[in-house]
Write a protein that holds these residues in place. Structure first.
Motif, mmCIF file in Angstrom:
data_model
loop_
_atom_site.group_PDB
_atom_site.id
_atom_site.type_symbol
_atom_site.label_atom_id
_atom_site.label_comp_id
_atom_site.label_asym_id
_atom_site.label_seq_id
_atom_site.Cartn_x
_atom_site.Cartn_y
_atom_site.Cartn_z
ATOM 1 N N LYS A 126 56.249 -32.725 -37.057
ATOM 2 C CA LYS A 126 54.903 -32.302 -37.418
ATOM 3 C C LYS A 126 54.903 -30.811 -37.753
ATOM 4 O O LYS A 126 54.278 -30.353 -38.716
ATOM 5 C CB LYS A 126 53.931 -32.596 -36.284
ATOM 6 N N GLN A 127 55.671 -30.051 -36.957
ATOM 7 C CA GLN A 127 55.749 -28.607 -37.210
ATOM 8 C C GLN A 127 56.475 -28.302 -38.508
ATOM 9 O O GLN A 127 56.110 -27.405 -39.255
ATOM 10 C CB GLN A 127 56.465 -27.911 -36.051
ATOM 11 N N LEU A 128 57.508 -29.120 -38.777
ATOM 12 C CA LEU A 128 58.322 -28.849 -39.964
ATOM 13 C C LEU A 128 57.630 -29.252 -41.257
ATOM 14 O O LEU A 128 57.526 -28.464 -42.196
ATOM 15 C CB LEU A 128 59.660 -29.591 -39.854
ATOM 16 N N ILE A 129 57.181 -30.510 -41.319
ATOM 17 C CA ILE A 129 56.653 -30.998 -42.599
ATOM 18 C C ILE A 129 55.210 -31.468 -42.483
ATOM 19 O O ILE A 129 54.664 -32.039 -43.424
ATOM 20 C CB ILE A 129 57.529 -32.149 -43.151
ATOM 21 N N GLY A 130 54.608 -31.280 -41.330
ATOM 22 C CA GLY A 130 53.207 -31.658 -41.183
ATOM 23 C C GLY A 130 52.974 -33.152 -41.036
ATOM 24 O O GLY A 130 51.860 -33.630 -41.157
ATOM 25 N N TRP A 131 54.019 -33.889 -40.797
ATOM 26 C CA TRP A 131 53.891 -35.332 -40.627
ATOM 27 C C TRP A 131 54.643 -35.756 -39.374
ATOM 28 O O TRP A 131 55.734 -35.250 -39.165
ATOM 29 C CB TRP A 131 54.444 -36.060 -41.850
ATOM 30 N N PRO A 132 54.195 -36.638 -38.565
ATOM 31 C CA PRO A 132 52.894 -37.318 -38.588
ATOM 32 C C PRO A 132 51.769 -36.414 -38.072
ATOM 33 O O PRO A 132 51.914 -35.786 -37.025
ATOM 34 C CB PRO A 132 53.111 -38.494 -37.643
ATOM 35 N N ALA A 133 50.701 -36.362 -38.846
ATOM 36 C CA ALA A 133 49.606 -35.462 -38.507
ATOM 37 C C ALA A 133 49.027 -35.780 -37.134
ATOM 38 O O ALA A 133 48.688 -34.884 -36.364
ATOM 39 C CB ALA A 133 48.521 -35.540 -39.574
ATOM 40 N N GLU A 134 48.913 -37.045 -36.863
ATOM 41 C CA GLU A 134 48.301 -37.443 -35.591
ATOM 42 C C GLU A 134 49.156 -38.533 -34.956
ATOM 43 O O GLU A 134 49.656 -39.410 -35.661
ATOM 44 C CB GLU A 134 46.903 -37.993 -35.885
ATOM 45 N N ARG A 135 49.318 -38.464 -33.654
ATOM 46 C CA ARG A 135 50.081 -39.508 -32.978
ATOM 47 C C ARG A 135 49.147 -40.666 -32.636
ATOM 48 O O ARG A 135 47.999 -40.470 -32.299
ATOM 49 C CB ARG A 135 50.759 -38.959 -31.743
#
Lengths: 279, 384
Positions: A126-135
């Motif tokens: 999530k920090q690297l590529i913004g995915w997965p935005a929400e768990r």
């Protein structure tokens, strides 16, 4: 001597069955308990079933769990079959040992470790590529596919090894190209293994509490997470009602499976009789 | 060295391998197959001609199955070349080769009926539907299974499965049919019957057969030629008669049938025979090839070529011996006698039980003194 042994055996049998089934029977009985306190008997009633049918959170959890289980079982079966084929039919390839080890790692790894590592993975991605935005749904599904894949692969590998290669060689010899061999011979022969793999992956996913707890996010409660969190707040009889429905569902599934197996066995016996008559 | 003894009375159509002008269907040139360090097939050369029923015969691990699988395309030679009908097969996958194979355990598709099993190969060639049906009909008639079209393989007896497997492999009319232990899974009686059926079918369809077997009886009854294999090499290639009556070395003499093998030394060499000194005495052997006097040789004598008698021969013979019956193996149609000669050596003799004994105690029995005689032409001289 013989008598004593048989008595020992019957004691073992009875205690075995007792420990297996009495808890379930008690659970079913207490689901019809009127009392609000689980251990106190307050007469027969179906009120907790009404309470259960009206509680939206339970149904949300059931539908989330089923959705995850279905998607998980399907993907795990497809990927597990491909992995099994790669391991058994593709001979030696670069990184085969590493691949095989990674495949079975979730089988031997404690669930907490698998769960934790997946959580760390999701957070850092999530920090690297913004995915997965929400768990939640997505992360639980991915986590489940990761570990059920291992079980499916083991089943498929065993089935492929047991099948031997001669049917596939025979098909190739008769002019079938590799893809045709896969669809006409290998997959039909693998089908029983794939069905068991699918069912196992489905059950594993429905059953999983530990890994789901790690990778879930706010608001995404699977059924095991919901039940477990409720129990922490104290036992409530509507959970007993839910458990009874699940037991009934499983019992029906097992009965159907047994019937299918019985039919198949009968058919095999009849085939053998026909063959014996001919010989 | 012995081929010329037979070749005089042969015609080239029956024995195409003797016709040096004929283009062989299969050419195997210097083929080697290694599995890691293990050499399964070691630099073999072989020509097989159109219409032959060729047997690869040998014990387990001799490389016969590996060679067959290389012909089918399931194994790739480590070195060397295989040509079928003049085409190099090196880069041709199994599904594009003009060969079909009948597998050891038949490898019938269990989820398909007999009909669909046979149709499978034809469907891969995208043949029209009615032609497929005609060919299935014809092939089922050939193997006498017309009434079993709809059966699943599991519903057939072993003999029927074997015929379905044969039909499935034959229906594509390959240039070459490969058979891996075709009769291995059948019981003895059925096997004997099927041997002749198989040879008959081959005769009818005229397709070249290459058969792998460990059963020498099967090889002898089926083949036009046999290649005896050991440790990945051909030990001898020849017709069944050549292999049996004119083995080139001790391995073949011992592997095919049974033989009393004796070590000896050549003491005399004349125009049509040699004298060999062995531990059972001096043997007179019919032999026309020049040999070196004093050379160390082996001689082999088949048990059925020795005549056994309770009475001494009326006139002295060049090859005779005397001994005591040590043991008898009664086989019904014949008996095996183990005869201890004066030198202490035990010689096996087989005698047919031509006459039904009048009582339960037959002619020759344990501890009898018997006389052995044999013809000078029956002894085989081996130099390896």
């Amino acid at each position: 001597m013989n008598n004593r042994r048989s008595r020992f055996l019957s004691i073992m049998l009875i205690s075995g069955l007792t420990f297996l089934y009495v808890p379930m029977i008690l659970l079913v009985i207490y689901s019809f308990n009127y009392s609000k306190l689980v251990p106190v008997w307050g007469g027969w009633s179906t009120r907790w079933y009404y309470v259960l049918f009206e509680s939206q959170d339970v149904w949300d959890a059931v539908s989330l769990s089923l959705k995850i289980a279905l998607i998980n079982a399907t993907f795990a079966t497809i990927l597990g079959t491909l992995a099994g084929l790669a391991m058994v039919r593709f001979g030696r390839f670069r990184g085969r040992t590493l691949f095989g080890g990674m495949l079975v790692a979730p089988l031997v790894m404690p669930e907490v470790i698998t769960g934790l590592s997946l959580l760390v993975f999701f957070i850092s991605f999530k920090q690297l590529i913004g995915w997965p935005a929400e768990r939640g749904f997505t992360t639980i599904t991915i986590a489940h596919i990761t570990f059920s894949l291992a079980y499916v692969t083991v089943i498929i590998q065993a089935r492929l090894t047991g099948m031997g290669q001669s049917l596939e060689e025979a098909a190739a010899d008769l002019g079938a190209k590799p893809f045709k061999v896969l669809t006409a011979i290998t997959l039909p022969r693998l089908a029983p293994g794939m069905v068991s793999g699918w069912l196992l992956a489905f059950t594993l996913s429905l059953d999983d509490l530990v890994i789901a707890s790690f990778v879930t996010g706010p608001g995404a409660n699977t059924l095991p997470i919901l039940i477990f969190s409720r129990i922490r707040l104290g036992l409530r009889p509507d959970i007993n009602a839910l458990a009874t429905i699940i037991i009934l569902f499983v019992a029906v599934c097992v009965a159907i499976a047994a019937l299918i197996m019985f039919r198949q066995q009968r058919r095999e016996e009849m085939d053998q009789q026909i063959a014996a008559r001919e010989g | 060295m012995l081929g010329d003894q037979i070749s005089t009375d042969q015609n080239a159509t029956d024995r195409p391998w003797l016709n040096s002008d004929a283009e062989p269907l299969i050419r195997i040139r210097g083929v080697t197959k290694k599995f890691g360090e293990f050499v399964a097939v070691n630099n073999v050369d072989l020509d097989i001609h159109q219409g032959e029923l060729f047997c690869l015969l040998g014990g387990s691990g001799c490389g016969k199955t590996t060679l067959l699988r290389m012909l089918a395309g399931f194994e790739v030679p480590t070195s060397g070349q295989i040509l079928i009908d003049g085409n190099d097969m090196s880069d041709v996958p199994p599904y594009e080769r003009p060969t079909n194979m009948m597998f050891q355990n038949y490898a019938l598709f269990p989820h398909m009926s007999v009909e669909k099993n046979i149709a499978f190969g034809l469907q891969q060639d995208k043949l029209p539907k009615d032609e497929i049906e005609d060919r299935i009909h014809a092939i089922l008639k050939l193997v006498e299974l017309q009434d079993y079209k709809k059966r699943k393989p599991q519903q057939l007896s072993g003999g029927q499965r074997q015929r379905v497997a044969l039909a499935r492999a034959l229906v594509k009319e390959p240039k070459l049919l490969l058979l891996d232990e075709p009769l291995g899974a059948l019981d003895k009686k059925l096997r004997e019957q099927t041997q002749f059926e198989l040879a008959n079918i081959q005769d009818q369809v005229g397709i070249t057969f290459v058969v792998v077997t460990h059963d020498q009886e099967e090889a002898m009854t089926l083949s036009t030629r046999i290649a005896v294999m050991d440790k990945g090499e051909f030990i001898q290639i020849g017709s069944p008669t050549e292999i049996y009556e004119f083995p080139e070395n001790r391995f073949v003499a011992d592997f095919i049938g049974s033989a009393n093998i004796l070590e000896g030394q050549i003491v005399e060499d004349s125009a049509d025979h040699v004298q060999v000194l062995t531990d059972i005495g001096e043997l007179n052997i019919e032999h026309s090839q020049p040999v070196q006097k004093g050379a160390q040789v082996w001689v082999a004598l088949r048990p059925e070529k020795i005549h056994l008698s309770a009475e001494a021969p009326s006139e002295p013979q060049p090859n005779q011996s005397k001994g005591i019956v040590e043991d008898i193996g009664y086989l019904g149609n014949s008996s095996i006698y183990k005869i201890r000669l004066e030198s202490g050596r035990i010689i096996d003799v087989t005698a047919p039980n031509q006459i039904r004994p009048k009582s339960r105690s037959h002619g020759i029995t344990w501890e009898d003194t018997v006389y052995l005689t044999w013809d000078p032409s029956s002894v085989m001289l081996l130099n390896k």
